[in-house]
Enzyme design. Structure first.
Site, mmCIF file in Angstrom:
data_model
loop_
_atom_site.group_PDB
_atom_site.id
_atom_site.type_symbol
_atom_site.label_atom_id
_atom_site.label_comp_id
_atom_site.label_asym_id
_atom_site.label_seq_id
_atom_site.Cartn_x
_atom_site.Cartn_y
_atom_site.Cartn_z
ATOM 1 N N ASP A 1 1.050 -0.986 0.037
ATOM 2 C CA ASP A 1 -0.755 0.165 -0.010
ATOM 3 C C ASP A 1 0.831 1.222 0.134
ATOM 4 O OD1 ASP A 1 -2.840 1.266 0.303
ATOM 5 O OD2 ASP A 1 -1.657 1.870 2.233
ATOM 6 N N GLU B 1 1.024 -1.050 -4.826
ATOM 7 C CA GLU B 1 0.080 0.735 -5.755
ATOM 8 C C GLU B 1 0.374 1.439 -5.464
ATOM 9 O OE1 GLU B 1 -3.201 2.856 -3.535
ATOM 10 O OE2 GLU B 1 -1.805 2.516 -2.408
#
Length: 647
Positions: A289, A331
Site C-alpha cells: 500500500d 499500489e
C-alpha cells in the site's frame, strides 16, 4: 504362550525403534534438503541484498539479524506452502496466465467474516474468479481505521472477522480449489493505536525514532513547503500536533496514521518480519500500500525517492529467499512515467505487478466525452512497454476515481482547461451534464482548487441505477450492454483483470453509509456496500440485469482463459476506426488474431478495417463476418477472431 507374547512384544519394540530411526533419518534428510534449498536461494541474492542494505543503513549487526530471521521464517514455513513455493519456482510466470480473474472485496461486506467467506467459495468459483484480493482485515480501532488502512497490530486479524487460524484455514481451502489469495500490506504507516505508537507517545526514544517526531515546529513547516497534501479537504497538512507529549508527528494521510521512518533499520527489519509472518499464513500475493510514500526526505516532495526502489528491491529478494510463491503488487496511483520504474529492470526486478490506474481513469473520461483518442494514446503507451511488465487492470475498486489524465496532451490538442474539464467530468458522473445517465457522488471536493474525486459503482456509473429507478426497460438494456462492453474492453488489456465485489451482480450505489456516523463523511462507502445476496439468486435469470451481467462476464472470462491471444506474450495494438466514438484493439499470437471493437456512444455505428481481410468469427455468437461496414451496437462491443493456421 507367555514366551510367545514376550517375543511378540520384543519384536514390536524393535520394529518401533527401527521405524522411529527411519523416520528420524528421513526427517534429517528432508531438513538438510530444505536447508540446502534455503542456502541456494540466499546465495543467489546475498551479495546484492547486503550491498543495498549497507548502502541504506551501514549497519552490519542489523543485517546479520535480518539474515538470521529470514532463515527462521523459511524454516517455519508450513510444508504445504513450501511445496507451493517449489511449484511456483518451476513456473515463475504463473501470475501472467490469461486464465486468472481477480475479485477484490471487503470480507465483512461479502460474507460477514473469514469463515463465512470460506462457505461462499463455491459462488466465487461460479463467477470464474481464482484470485481473491481481501481488503484490509488486520486489527484496527473503530473510528480510526480509514477502511482498515490504520493497522494497530500486523499479526492479529480484526476480531469481528475471525483469527489468524481462520485465515490459514481459508488459505488452505482456497489453494485446494485453485484460488489464490491477496492481501494489503500497509507499509507507510501504523495506527496511532499500534504498540510502537503508544510507546512513542509516552516519550520512549527508541519508539519515537520509528516515526517522525519533532518538538520544533520549524521542521514540520519546512516539510510543508514541498510536500503535497494527500487529503487537503478532509485531512489538511502532513503533521499532527500531539498536545499530551508536546510533539508534532508526521501523518501524511490521516491524523491517526503515523508515518514510519524507514531511515531507521529497525523499522525496515520489523516490517519485513511482519511481511514474512503474513506470507507464511498462506498469501500468494501481497499488495504494498502507498509504496511511493515510504521514504521521507526534507526539501523534497517525499514521493518516489530512490530509496523507495531500494526498499522494494530488497523486499522482492527477501520474498524470493523465503517465500518464492508470493508476488508483490505495488499500489502506485500516479501517471505512467512514475509507475513503470516500480517494475525495476529485467535483471533487478521490483514489483511483479502494478495497477493500471491511468487506463482506468482514462476509460471513464472516455465514457463522459465519447471520445476515444486519449484512451487510445494511453493504451498505445502501455502496449509499447516490455512484455515482462504486467499490470492489474480494473474498472472500479474500493477507492475513488481521481482524474489523473494527460492534461498537457489534452490542452495541446483540444485546448482543454484542466480545472474546467475535471468539473465537467464530475458533473457528468453525478448526472448533471452531457446527457448523462450516471449516478455518482464527489469525494474530497476542494472548493478552493475546484478539484474533486468521484465515487460510485460500475453499474451506477453506467446507468443501471437510473434505469432501475425509472423502470425504463430500454434504458436498462443499454446500461447493461455498456457495463459489459467496459468490462470486455478491460479484459482486452494485457494483465490480470480485477472485478470489484458486486460488479458481477450489477450492484448499484449504497447510500446507507450516510446513516452511520463513522462513515457518513466518507462518500467512498457509496460503493463499499454489503453484497446483496438476494440479487445472487438471479445470476442465471437472463431476464434480469444480474443474470445478464453475471452470465456475460462468465462468457468473457471463459473466452479470455481459453484464447492464447489474450496472453501476456501476445502482440497488442490499437486500430484506426475512423470514428472517435469507437475504440478498436487487436491482439495476435500463435496464429490467432482477436480484434475487439467498443462503442462509447449512444448510437449504433459501423466500422471498416481495410487492412484486415478475410472472414472473422464473432467469438460470442459464432457468426462469421467481414470487417466491412461491420455494425457495432450503441454502447456495445464485438469480439472478432481470425485463425491463420500458423499456430
Amino acid at each position: 504362550m507367555k514366551d510367545f507374547q514376550s517375543q511378540v512384544c520384543v519384536c514390536a519394540a524393535s520394529a518401533n525403534l527401527a521405524s522411529a530411526k527411519s523416520c528420524a533419518e528421513m526427517g534429517l534428510k528432508m531438513a538438510k534438503k530444505e536447508e540446502t534449498l534455503f542456502q541456494n536461494r540466499m546465495t543467489r541474492h546475498m551479495e546484492e541484498l547486503r550491498w543495498l542494505y549497507m548502502e541504506l543503513y551501514d549497519n552490519e549487526s542489523m543485517f546479520a539479524e535480518l539474515c538470521q530471521n529470514l532463515y527462521e521464517f523459511a524454516k517455519a514455513r508450513p510444508a504445504a506452502l513450501k511445496k507451493r513455493d517449489l511449484e511456483r519456482e518451476a513456473d515463475p510466470e504463473w501470475y501472467k496466465s490469461n486464465a486468472l480473474l481477480g475479485m477484490m472485496m471487503y470480507i465483512d461486506n461479502f460474507a460477514g467474516n473469514l469463515n463465512g467467506l470460506r462457505e461462499k467459495l463455491p459462488y466465487i468459483q461460479q463467477a470464474g474468479v481464482n484470485l481473491l484480493h481481501l481488503m484490509p482485515f488486520l486489527d484496527t480501532v473503530p473510528g480510526r481505521s480509514d477502511g482498515g488502512y490504520a493497522v494497530a497490530d500486523f499479526r492479529k486479524v480484526r476480531s469481528d472477522l475471525g483469527s489468524m487460524d481462520d485465515l490459514e484455514k481459508l488459505a488452505a481451502v482456497c489453494h485446494k480449489k485453485g484460488i489464490n489469495l491477496c492481501m494489503d500490506f500497509v507499509m507507510n504507516h501504523t495506527s496511532q493505536d499500534h504498540e510502537w505508537a503508544k510507546r512513542a507517545r509516552q516519550g520512549e526514544g527508541e519508539y519515537m525514532s520509528r516515526y517522525f517526531f519533532f518538538a520544533d515546529p520549524s521542521i514540520p513547516a519546512e516539510y510543508e513547503k514541498t510536500v503535497p497534501q494527500v487529503f487537503p479537504t478532509t485531512a489538511p497538512g502532513n503533521f499532527t500536533w500531539l498536545d499530551d507529549c508536546k510533539h508534532y508527528v508526521m501523518t501524511s494521510f490521516y491524523p491517526y496514521q503515523w508515518d514510519l521512518n524507514y531511515r531507521n533499520p529497525r523499522v525496515f527489519n520489523e516490517m519485513m518480519y511482519h511481511y514474512l509472518f503474513l506470507a507464511n499464513k498462506g498469501m500468494d500475493m501481497i499488495r504494498i500500500d502507498a509504496v511511493p510514500y515510504i521514504w521521507k526526505e526534507l526539501g523534497t516532495d517525499c514521493r518516489n525517492r530512490p530509496q523507495v526502489h531500494t526498499i522494494v528491491r530488497m523486499m522482492r529478494m527477501i520474498g524470493e529467499i523465503v517465500c518464492p510463491n508470493v508476488i508483490l503488487l505495488g499500489e502506485v496511483v500516479m501517471e505512467p512515467v512514475k509507475v513503470v520504474p516500480y517494475f525495476g529492470s529485467i535483471d533487478k526486478p521490483e514489483c511483479h505487478l502494478l495497477y493500471n490506474v491511468t487506463t482506468m481513469c482514462t476509460t471513464w473520461h472516455t465514457v463522459a466525452t465519447r471520445d476515444t483518442r486519449l484512451l487510445r494514446r494511453q493504451l498505445d503507451a502501455v502496449n509499447a512497454l516490455p512484455k515482462e511488465y504486467v499490470f492489474l487492470n480494473y474498472l472500479r475498486c474500493h477507492d475513488d476515481i481521481g482524474w489523473g489524465l494527460d492534461y498537457e496532451w489534452l490542452h495541446q490538442n483540444f485546448g482543454t482547461d484542466e480545472i474546467l474539464h475535471k468539473r465537467y467530468l464530475n458533473d457528468y458522473f453525478q448526472g448533471f451534464a452531457g446527457n448523462s445517465t450516471s449516478r455518482g457522488e464527489l469525494y474530497n471536493d476542494d472548493i478552493a482548487s475546484g478539484d474533486a474525486r468521484l465515487c460510485g459503482t460500475t453499474a451506477s456509473l453506467c446507468g443501471i441505477e437510473k434505469a432501475r429507478f425509472e423502470q425504463d426497460h430500454e434504458a436498462m438494456e443499454r446500461a447493461v450492454r455498456f457495463d459489459l462492453a467496459l468490462h470486455a474492453m478491460m479484459f482486452m488489456q494485457t494483465g490480470i483483470p480485477m472485478l470489484y465485489s458486486g460488479d458481477e451482480l450489477a450492484q448499484v450505489n449504497d447510500c446507507s453509509y450516510k446513516e452511520e456516523p463513522q462513515k457518513a463523511d466518507d462518500s467512498r462507502y457509496l460503493h463499499r456496500g454489503r453484497l446483496r445476496w438476494e440479487q445472487a439468486e438471479h445470476i442465471h435469470d437472463l431476464e434480469t440485469p444480474e443474470g445478464k451481467i453475471f452470465c456475460g462476464l462468465h462468457a468473457l472470462t471463459t473466452l479470455r482463459g481459453s484464447s492464447p491471444a489474450f496472453g501476456t506474450g501476445a502482440d497488442v495494438w490499437t486500430l484506426d476506426t475512423g470514428d472517435n466514438g469507437l475504440l478498436a484493439v487487436g491482439r495476435y499470437v500463435k496464429g490467432q488474431k482477436v480484434i475487439g471493437v467498443f462503442n462509447f456512444t449512444e448510437w449504433e455505428k459501423t466500422v471498416t478495417f481495410p487492412h484486415d481481410s478475410g472472414e472473422f468469427t464473432d467469438m460470442l455468437t459464432g457468426e462469421t463476418c467481414l470487417l466491412q461496414d461491420l455494425p457495432i451496437p450503441a454502447y456495445g462491443f464485438r469480439y472478432l477472431e481470425q485463425k491463420d493456421g500458423r499456430g
